[in-house]
Write a protein that holds these residues in place. Sequence first.
Motif, PDB file in Angstrom:
ATOM      1  N   ARG A 105       0.840  -1.206   0.000  1.00  0.00           N
ATOM      2  CA  ARG A 105       0.000   0.000   0.000  1.00  0.00           C
ATOM      3  C   ARG A 105       0.870   1.248   0.000  1.00  0.00           C
ATOM      4  O   ARG A 105       0.566   2.235  -0.637  1.00  0.00           O
ATOM      5  N   ALA A 106       1.969   1.196   0.742  1.00  0.00           N
ATOM      6  CA  ALA A 106       2.820   2.385   0.851  1.00  0.00           C
ATOM      7  C   ALA A 106       3.668   2.609  -0.403  1.00  0.00           C
ATOM      8  O   ALA A 106       3.865   3.750  -0.816  1.00  0.00           O
ATOM      9  N   LEU A 107       4.159   1.540  -0.989  1.00  0.00           N
ATOM     10  CA  LEU A 107       5.122   1.698  -2.088  1.00  0.00           C
ATOM     11  C   LEU A 107       4.525   1.475  -3.475  1.00  0.00           C
ATOM     12  O   LEU A 107       5.119   1.856  -4.477  1.00  0.00           O
ATOM     13  N   GLY A 108       3.383   0.843  -3.529  1.00  0.00           N
ATOM     14  CA  GLY A 108       2.830   0.478  -4.832  1.00  0.00           C
ATOM     15  C   GLY A 108       3.337  -0.896  -5.241  1.00  0.00           C
ATOM     16  O   GLY A 108       4.412  -1.318  -4.810  1.00  0.00           O
ATOM     17  N   ALA A 109       2.586  -1.578  -6.082  1.00  0.00           N
ATOM     18  CA  ALA A 109       2.921  -2.961  -6.456  1.00  0.00           C
ATOM     19  C   ALA A 109       4.250  -3.025  -7.210  1.00  0.00           C
ATOM     20  O   ALA A 109       5.030  -3.945  -7.036  1.00  0.00           O
ATOM     21  N   GLU A 110       4.499  -2.002  -8.037  1.00  0.00           N
ATOM     22  CA  GLU A 110       5.696  -2.000  -8.876  1.00  0.00           C
ATOM     23  C   GLU A 110       6.985  -2.186  -8.079  1.00  0.00           C
ATOM     24  O   GLU A 110       7.879  -2.925  -8.478  1.00  0.00           O
ATOM     25  N   MET A 111       7.078  -1.475  -6.974  1.00  0.00           N
ATOM     26  CA  MET A 111       8.315  -1.493  -6.199  1.00  0.00           C
ATOM     27  C   MET A 111       8.462  -2.758  -5.362  1.00  0.00           C
ATOM     28  O   MET A 111       9.499  -2.991  -4.758  1.00  0.00           O
ATOM     29  N   THR A 112       7.403  -3.553  -5.276  1.00  0.00           N
ATOM     30  CA  THR A 112       7.472  -4.736  -4.417  1.00  0.00           C
ATOM     31  C   THR A 112       7.326  -6.011  -5.222  1.00  0.00           C
ATOM     32  O   THR A 112       7.017  -7.065  -4.691  1.00  0.00           O
ATOM     33  N   ASN A 113       7.557  -5.892  -6.516  1.00  0.00           N
ATOM     34  CA  ASN A 113       7.401  -7.032  -7.394  1.00  0.00           C
ATOM     35  C   ASN A 113       8.747  -7.725  -7.597  1.00  0.00           C
ATOM     36  O   ASN A 113       9.387  -7.588  -8.619  1.00  0.00           O
ATOM     37  N   CYS A 164       4.131  13.048   7.479  1.00  0.00           N
ATOM     38  CA  CYS A 164       3.411  14.217   6.990  1.00  0.00           C
ATOM     39  C   CYS A 164       2.915  13.995   5.563  1.00  0.00           C
ATOM     40  O   CYS A 164       1.745  14.199   5.251  1.00  0.00           O
ATOM     41  N   LEU A 165       3.804  13.529   4.695  1.00  0.00           N
ATOM     42  CA  LEU A 165       3.436  13.388   3.282  1.00  0.00           C
ATOM     43  C   LEU A 165       2.432  12.268   3.033  1.00  0.00           C
ATOM     44  O   LEU A 165       1.801  12.220   1.989  1.00  0.00           O
ATOM     45  N   THR A 166       2.317  11.340   4.007  1.00  0.00           N
ATOM     46  CA  THR A 166       1.312  10.285   3.853  1.00  0.00           C
ATOM     47  C   THR A 166       0.089  10.557   4.733  1.00  0.00           C
ATOM     48  O   THR A 166      -0.773   9.699   4.883  1.00  0.00           O
ATOM     49  N   SER A 167       0.034  11.747   5.344  1.00  0.00           N
ATOM     50  CA  SER A 167      -1.142  12.120   6.142  1.00  0.00           C
ATOM     51  C   SER A 167      -2.252  12.571   5.188  1.00  0.00           C
ATOM     52  O   SER A 167      -1.978  12.891   4.034  1.00  0.00           O
ATOM     53  N   PRO A 168      -3.500  12.576   5.671  1.00  0.00           N
ATOM     54  CA  PRO A 168      -4.622  12.833   4.767  1.00  0.00           C
ATOM     55  C   PRO A 168      -4.440  14.066   3.872  1.00  0.00           C
ATOM     56  O   PRO A 168      -4.763  14.028   2.698  1.00  0.00           O
ATOM     57  N   MET A 169      -3.852  15.122   4.421  1.00  0.00           N
ATOM     58  CA  MET A 169      -3.729  16.354   3.639  1.00  0.00           C
ATOM     59  C   MET A 169      -2.875  16.168   2.375  1.00  0.00           C
ATOM     60  O   MET A 169      -3.171  16.699   1.326  1.00  0.00           O
ATOM     61  N   PHE A 170      -1.771  15.421   2.505  1.00  0.00           N
ATOM     62  CA  PHE A 170      -0.836  15.302   1.380  1.00  0.00           C
ATOM     63  C   PHE A 170      -0.941  13.971   0.638  1.00  0.00           C
ATOM     64  O   PHE A 170      -0.368  13.798  -0.414  1.00  0.00           O
ATOM     65  N   ARG A 171      -1.646  13.012   1.246  1.00  0.00           N
ATOM     66  CA  ARG A 171      -1.606  11.644   0.762  1.00  0.00           C
ATOM     67  C   ARG A 171      -1.994  11.437  -0.704  1.00  0.00           C
ATOM     68  O   ARG A 171      -1.369  10.640  -1.394  1.00  0.00           O
ATOM     69  N   PRO A 172      -3.019  12.166  -1.181  1.00  0.00           N
ATOM     70  CA  PRO A 172      -3.481  11.858  -2.542  1.00  0.00           C
ATOM     71  C   PRO A 172      -2.377  11.895  -3.594  1.00  0.00           C
ATOM     72  O   PRO A 172      -2.415  11.114  -4.551  1.00  0.00           O
ATOM     73  N   VAL A 173      -1.397  12.777  -3.463  1.00  0.00           N
ATOM     74  CA  VAL A 173      -0.366  12.847  -4.506  1.00  0.00           C
ATOM     75  C   VAL A 173       0.925  12.142  -4.106  1.00  0.00           C
ATOM     76  O   VAL A 173       1.904  12.157  -4.849  1.00  0.00           O
ATOM     77  N   PHE A 174       0.920  11.498  -2.909  1.00  0.00           N
ATOM     78  CA  PHE A 174       2.168  10.875  -2.474  1.00  0.00           C
ATOM     79  C   PHE A 174       2.702   9.817  -3.448  1.00  0.00           C
ATOM     80  O   PHE A 174       3.899   9.794  -3.740  1.00  0.00           O
ATOM     81  N   PRO A 175       1.837   8.931  -3.986  1.00  0.00           N
ATOM     82  CA  PRO A 175       2.366   7.934  -4.935  1.00  0.00           C
ATOM     83  C   PRO A 175       3.091   8.587  -6.109  1.00  0.00           C
ATOM     84  O   PRO A 175       4.124   8.094  -6.559  1.00  0.00           O
ATOM     85  N   GLN A 176       2.547   9.689  -6.584  1.00  0.00           N
ATOM     86  CA  GLN A 176       3.181  10.395  -7.698  1.00  0.00           C
ATOM     87  C   GLN A 176       4.541  10.965  -7.264  1.00  0.00           C
ATOM     88  O   GLN A 176       5.536  10.875  -7.990  1.00  0.00           O
ATOM     89  N   PHE A 177       4.563  11.545  -6.076  1.00  0.00           N
ATOM     90  CA  PHE A 177       5.828  12.090  -5.552  1.00  0.00           C
ATOM     91  C   PHE A 177       6.884  10.997  -5.447  1.00  0.00           C
ATOM     92  O   PHE A 177       8.013  11.144  -5.917  1.00  0.00           O
ATOM     93  N   LEU A 178       6.476   9.879  -4.853  1.00  0.00           N
ATOM     94  CA  LEU A 178       7.409   8.758  -4.658  1.00  0.00           C
ATOM     95  C   LEU A 178       7.971   8.278  -6.001  1.00  0.00           C
ATOM     96  O   LEU A 178       9.169   8.049  -6.162  1.00  0.00           O
ATOM     97  N   LYS A 179       7.102   8.162  -6.975  1.00  0.00           N
ATOM     98  CA  LYS A 179       7.522   7.672  -8.277  1.00  0.00           C
ATOM     99  C   LYS A 179       8.482   8.650  -8.949  1.00  0.00           C
ATOM    100  O   LYS A 179       9.529   8.263  -9.454  1.00  0.00           O
ATOM    101  N   GLU A 180       8.113   9.920  -8.938  1.00  0.00           N
ATOM    102  CA  GLU A 180       8.944  10.904  -9.659  1.00  0.00           C
ATOM    103  C   GLU A 180      10.298  11.107  -9.003  1.00  0.00           C
ATOM    104  O   GLU A 180      11.319  11.173  -9.674  1.00  0.00           O
TER     105      GLU A 180
END
Length: 459
Positions: free
Chosen positions: A228-236, A403-419
């Motif tokens: 959930r935190a990293l996305g499937a791609e990073m844990t494959n 902070c970045l995975t808290s409700p306020m910032f969470r929606p774009v966190f996957p994008q941040f992590l990827k980029e």
Amino acid sequence: MTTATSRPCVFALGLAAAWGLLAAGPARAQSGKADAPKAEGPSFARDVAPILVANCVGCHSPGRPGANRGKLDMTSFDKFIKGGNDGPAAEPGKPEESHLVLRVKGEETPRMPQGGNDVRLGAPAIAAMEAWIKAGAKLDAGLNPKAPFKSYAASLDDVAKANTAKLSPEERDAKVKEAGLERWKKANPELKPEIETSEHYALFSTLPKDRATRLIKSMESSLGAIRRALGAEMTNWPEKVGLYVFPERKDYVEFVRTVKQREVDEHEDGDADLKTTQPYVVVYSPPEAATESAATAAAPRRKGRSRRPEPAEAGRRSTTSLLTENVTRGAAAAAGAPRWLAEGLGGVVALEGRSGPAQKLRMDALDAFRRGWPTKATEVLAGGGDNVSPDEFHGVSFGLVECLTSPMFRPVFPQFLKEISKQGGAKIDDVVKDVYGVDRGEFLTQTGEWIASAYGGDQ
Ligand code: HEC
């Protein structure tokens, strides 16, 4: 001087490892490249070119000063096959008369690859060259003889992965166990591990059987949170991840020394490499009963240094939590995440919301905030350094990720992590602007405010 010659040696060893896998069966690997040949017999692109790219091309390229050795030009197939001073490098059908083979075997001198005395191609690599010459020494149909080898050579990783892919599950397990025992032995040949396997892991430990079974089960269930935190791609992961649990610190230290070739830091108790062909995570986790004495003996300076009673000391980390943290951290790092982000994710995923260790990290982050958040956070984002203590680094990393995975910032966190991972942590200003739509100053202000209010109760 010695460092210059030790480089090709590393390549040769890596090759031997990759080709060790090949020896398990007829080579039918296909590289991931679009125009990869699908030949059944020996293939130049698949079997030989990767060896030349990794070990030879650097010296055998004209254009670079002093790098057209023996006038043998390996920048493309047509030049290579023409040969050098001694004529063609390969005599089709006759490996025993081919300079290529004679040189790598040392039957013609100087032996190739030229370099340190201990640089040698492994037997499977030499066998692959011989098989290709025996079959006619041709370039695979459909490939451009003028193109550089690199444009079609499968990378060694591709070769290793493709060969793993064609093994049966039992054969794969056997490989994982074999590699695992080999590594364990380097840390401590006297200590015999028990091995437990599950769908994604192979656990090496000295735990009693029932505890080992429970541990590997809880690792399987923590994988959900990691994904959930990293996305499937990073844990494959292409293979089972080896989990090594050492009850004594000295064995952990020796493992990291021999396997990762690195000296451990004073406080660390876990490491991971999920990028290598046999991915692994290793931790030092004393048996619960011996916790108190082992912990204080292993880290004598820890208590003396702390500024306040450490909740971390009260609630010792469970082995599951420690392993989960390092799996997460290793997976993020393997995908290119910068150190602070990998570290913070490891903590946030592994630590219970209200646990002692999590609270300690929050207090460290709050301390950093009070000492000047923009400066401290900037240093951590840049990778740490002399002005940031390990406690500050862990705390700030944890705080930023929470902070970045808290409700306020969470929606774009996957994008941040990827980029940010794609950039290997560089260009953070661009990524922040792109994802959060603010400059670094504003990003630091907002994260600082979040830390102050979430951890400090807004005072
Ligand atoms: C560090 C530089 C270096 C590396 C790496 C290297 N070579 Fe060479 N190679 C040379 C030099 C120098 C010569 C000329 C030596 C001589 O014959 O006097 C040579 C000559 C050769 C020749 C004979 C060419 C001819 O016709 O005279 C062959 C074949 C060859 N290399 C193959 C290889 C292969 C295969 C590899 C990789 C496994 C390799 N080399 C890696 C430096 C290098």
